[in-house]
Scaffold this active site. Structure first.
Site, PDB file in Angstrom:
ATOM      1  N   GLU B 307     -56.482 -23.891  -9.280  1.00  0.00           N
ATOM      2  CA  GLU B 307     -57.382 -25.018  -9.078  1.00  0.00           C
ATOM      3  C   GLU B 307     -56.634 -26.342  -9.296  1.00  0.00           C
ATOM      4  OE1 GLU B 307     -60.998 -25.282 -11.622  1.00  0.00           O
ATOM      5  OE2 GLU B 307     -62.107 -25.131  -9.741  1.00  0.00           O
ATOM      6  N   HIS B 367     -48.896   1.033 -10.943  1.00  0.00           N
ATOM      7  CA  HIS B 367     -49.340   2.168 -10.132  1.00  0.00           C
ATOM      8  C   HIS B 367     -50.264   1.738  -9.003  1.00  0.00           C
ATOM      9  CE1 HIS B 367     -47.738   5.538 -12.577  1.00  0.00           C
ATOM     10  NE2 HIS B 367     -47.629   4.554 -13.439  1.00  0.00           N
ATOM     11  N   LYS B 481     -70.631 -26.348  -2.499  1.00  0.00           N
ATOM     12  CA  LYS B 481     -71.815 -26.642  -3.320  1.00  0.00           C
ATOM     13  C   LYS B 481     -72.918 -27.264  -2.472  1.00  0.00           C
ATOM     14  CE  LYS B 481     -69.558 -27.622  -7.728  1.00  0.00           C
ATOM     15  NZ  LYS B 481     -69.216 -28.679  -8.673  1.00  0.00           N
TER      16      LYS B 481
END
Lengths: 516, 516
Positions: B307, B367, B481
């Site tokens: 961010e 893995h 938003k």
């Protein structure tokens, strides 16, 4: 379906998962097109190239399947494995309150993904008759001993899972659990608390089954860990924990059937990502469910996609990413970027192929990663994984109405708001020229999850064919294992510890300690 | 320190976290150098360029700090905030068995990272006197209502955290929790179960504190969510849960002091990643702790790094990644790649700057992801995060000795094996020309975690200065938003829902349903 704005639903308590509907999954790729994105999108002409490439890749798939190289595709219709798992669960589940999977990677992620989806917290209280499933997927001493310490061993079943029987992490977990069981219950009783899932013929675990008489399941030949969720690796612990594995398999079977139809979701998902990687430099694929229940599906997918497609060699053995190959290649996932990048980066890249699947979770990671996805490098695609209806939903109360900033929230359900966040984010990314696609299921159920998993496994193998690589092997993990064996002091690996300890690359100059 | 092969230690029970030693953290970057890696590594000449760039970036940091723009750097020595949090905890913790943080993103990740590190399962039984901390960081209706359903509300404190007071997710969580509390305890009592952490002056939450008399903490001006772990955002719930916040701050203070020394870890971490991104096309940074306790530090770091650094504009407002800027730029993180890439990709990239931090966990993801890291595209760096000693360790029993394949495991502790896996993997990557670096701490303790977090926050701001961007803002999250507000039907956002519903980008042709 996927892009539609749904009407407000009434507040509800638990919604029973519906039987699989006509459409257990939808793929919406409007937000990949140049119509939505402008210059960063796929044009009609781009999209037209998919069909030809997919025809080749799908033929490759069916050729391999005919040769018996893709037994995972037969698992949804295998009658025996689920029958045995259900029989085992019926016989044993009353004895145990907890089933602990000892395994790592492909031996852990499938069961974890499905269990998190089907038996999440919301449903816990109604399922008290079934053992709880714990999947240990690490050997951290603090974490693993905390798990062991909290178990009531007298009602715990350990399911040891390793195909080779040689996985160091799984075997250490097993040896520790075995010691605890014996101390607590005595040698004879301890045996009854162990279920071993391993190769039907080979490996230490099979030898131990034969000599000690543990309960056991075989892992079918040719099914690697990341494709094994629908073998006993996943089905046995899931059946013990009360997951409806018949419906899980039913969903997978429908996905496998759908794969025979042209333009199916699995092939299209592979084709679109291939276009994005080769033509649009999308080296990363963010898998972002907007559902806590599906949160571990991203972990499972990240192994499936990354371990299958991250390769240094073509299926025919040619090296990928050498300068020569990159110049020649026109359909390599990464070859295109190498080619496009020209002289400036040539020397630096001895680079294989592959797209990096990144795990994310909506709406959580909107508040953590979205800034980067919106404005950062144009190197990713976001795949939203949406759920139309939630099995439990709650309505936000209409309180604090005197504050205009909060009025709009009251009366909506959390599920609605979560889905509006998903849709709003997808659109915002698209308007910023950021490609994204959406997989949407009607509701989380055993069958819709089965459909999703089988679709993604099929898409992975097709993606491998598009890239010209073998999606089923993982040659790159061996060197690390050998160094670890050398460091632990395993017989036959002393040259690895000597190689490790060569002074060459441990120059004190490049180690900085705090406060220096 | 970081690269040394340690001798076998005896089996142990809980080791008390030691007080901070002379070196709470070490950075080993041998495996970034051309000596270790060959052509993909950093040369001495590359490394020599860091000093000059870091001098500029560090000057920028100190200039901004002088102007009061970086108050997070003063938090480790702030006397008041921790004092108030400790006082609050002392007064209230006996009343509560559970503290639930209602928050998302930066309001949730810091407390979660520290709590997971310091109060992990292994230590749970000894801390029964302290409330348990639950951090809710999503609004999934199934997940969130399951959390609410399981709480004993009469002994639960909800800590609502939102700087603006307008975060939709946090406010819906709050409204739902508030309703439940009132129903269960009545209006008067309910109030005593709410702690609000928000801006000291502005926003709805502050208004609600003023009108309803909730207990509250202020968030200092100028400290954004992702830099807020050492404000009351992190410290209040952590103090309630019994974390030694004085030692946490002490570690952070030492890191802040060390930042004044040339060649400190924070600046070097920034400089090295800047070189890797600009010069070596390492668009991704995998943060990979080999410790369950540190697993959520990666989540916290992924927000901080991504961010902060994923930006479309320079600090001076110029757009990054337009073709013109890319040509001009020589020190942009991504500009170099654009420049190198030449004509072939020019049109496609309207690309910002930033390096993608990817969360991983050792040994689990060995893995799952190692195949890709070893053989896939040369587009990543792996940062190992190691722990030299574990607070609890267990010795693998020497059983099954008749099987040669298992003999080497018995007698080692899990902690040793885990660290050998880390070292072996780092070396294997290096031998394959894959750059990696290691941060190592002696043991997980409040002070070593404090040191680590402050170091990474400092490194992030320096990285922003190196890239010429402002690491403290996040303008890219607004559009999503607004669309969400429009879809939910918030007053004043109807044009967003109209914009959303425009037919343009919802072509049925690009939606495929299962079975079609």
């Amino acid at each position: 379906m996927a892009n539609k704005v749904t009407k407000k639903k009434p507040a509800s308590v638990a919604t029973e998962p519906k039987p699989i509907c006509s459409s257990p999954l939808a793929l919406d790729y409007n937000n990949l097109t140049s119509k939505a994105l402008g210059s960063t999108g796929l044009t009609t002409s781009d999209l037209n190239t998919i069909d030809k490439e997919l025809a080749k890749a799908t033929k490759d798939f069916f050729d391999r399947r005919k040769k018996g190289e893709l037994p995972f595709a037969d698992l949804p219709t295998d009658p025996d494995i689920p029958k045995q798992c259900l029989k085992f669960a019926k016989k044993n589940r009353k004895k145990f309150q907890t089933v602990v999977v000892l395994g790592i990677g492909g031996s852990a992620l499938g069961a974890k993904a499905v269990y998190t989806a089907i038996e999440p917290k919301w449903n816990r209280s109604s399922k008290k008759a079934w053992p709880k499933l714990i999947v240990t997927d690490n050997i951290d001493p603090e974490g693993f001993s905390a798990v062991l310490d909290e178990l009531d061993l007298s009602t715990t079943c350990f399911n040891v899972i390793s195909k080779s029987g040689a996985t160091a992490e799984t075997m250490t977990q097993f040896m520790l659990a075995h010691e605890r069981l014996q101390k607590k219950l005595g040698r004879g009783k301890a045996r009854e608390h162990l279920l071993v899932t391993t190769d039907s013929q080979n490996g230490v675990l099979r030898k131990l089954v034969n000599s000690n008489g543990y309960m056991s399941f075989p892992i079918p030949a040719g099914v690697g860990g990341r494709f094994s969720v629908l073998t006993a690796v996943g089905l046995a612990p899931l059946a013990m924990a009360g997951v409806d594995i018949t419906e899980l398999l039913n969903g997978a079977r429908i996905a496998q059937d759908d794969f025979n139809k042209p333009g199916n979701i699995a092939a299209l998902f592979a084709g679109l990502n291939w276009l994005l990687t080769t033509g649009k430099k999308r080296g990363s694929l963010v898998m972002m469910p907007y559902s806590d229940a599906l949160s571990k599906v991203s972990d499972w997918f990240a192994q499936l996609w990354n371990e299958s497609l991250g390769k240094a060699h073509h299926a025919d053995g040619r090296e990928i990413g050498s300068v020569k190959t990159a110049r020649e290649a026109s359909s390599d996932w990464y070859g295109q970027l190498l080619k496009g990048a020209g002289n400036a980066v040539k020397e630096d890249f001895h680079s294989g192929t592959g797209q990096t699947a990144i795990k994310a979770l909506g709406v959580t990671d909107q508040h953590s990663q979205l800034q980067l996805y919106m404005e950062g490098p144009q190197d990713k695609t976001v795949c939203f994984l949406g759920v139309e209806s939630f099995r439990v939903d709650v309505t936000v109360p209409s309180i604090f109405g005197e504050h205009q900033e909060l009025q709009y929230l009251g009366g909506h359900t959390l599920g609605e708001i979560l889905n509006f966040e998903r849709l709003g984010t997808a659109r915002a990314l698209a308007e910023n020229g950021r490609p994204n696609l959406s997989l949407t299921m009607p509701i989380v159920s055993p069958s819709s999850v089965g459909y999703l998993l089988q679709t993604l496994m099929l898409a992975t193998v097709v993606s491998g064919a598009l890239a010209g690589i073998n999606a089923l092997d993982q040659p790159g993990v061996e060197l690390s294992k050998k160094f670890t064996y050398g460091l632990i002091g395993r017989e036959g690996f002393s040259e690895m510890s000597e190689r490790y300890n060569k002074k060459l690359v441990a120059d004190r100059k490049y180690i900085v300690e705090a406060g220096e």
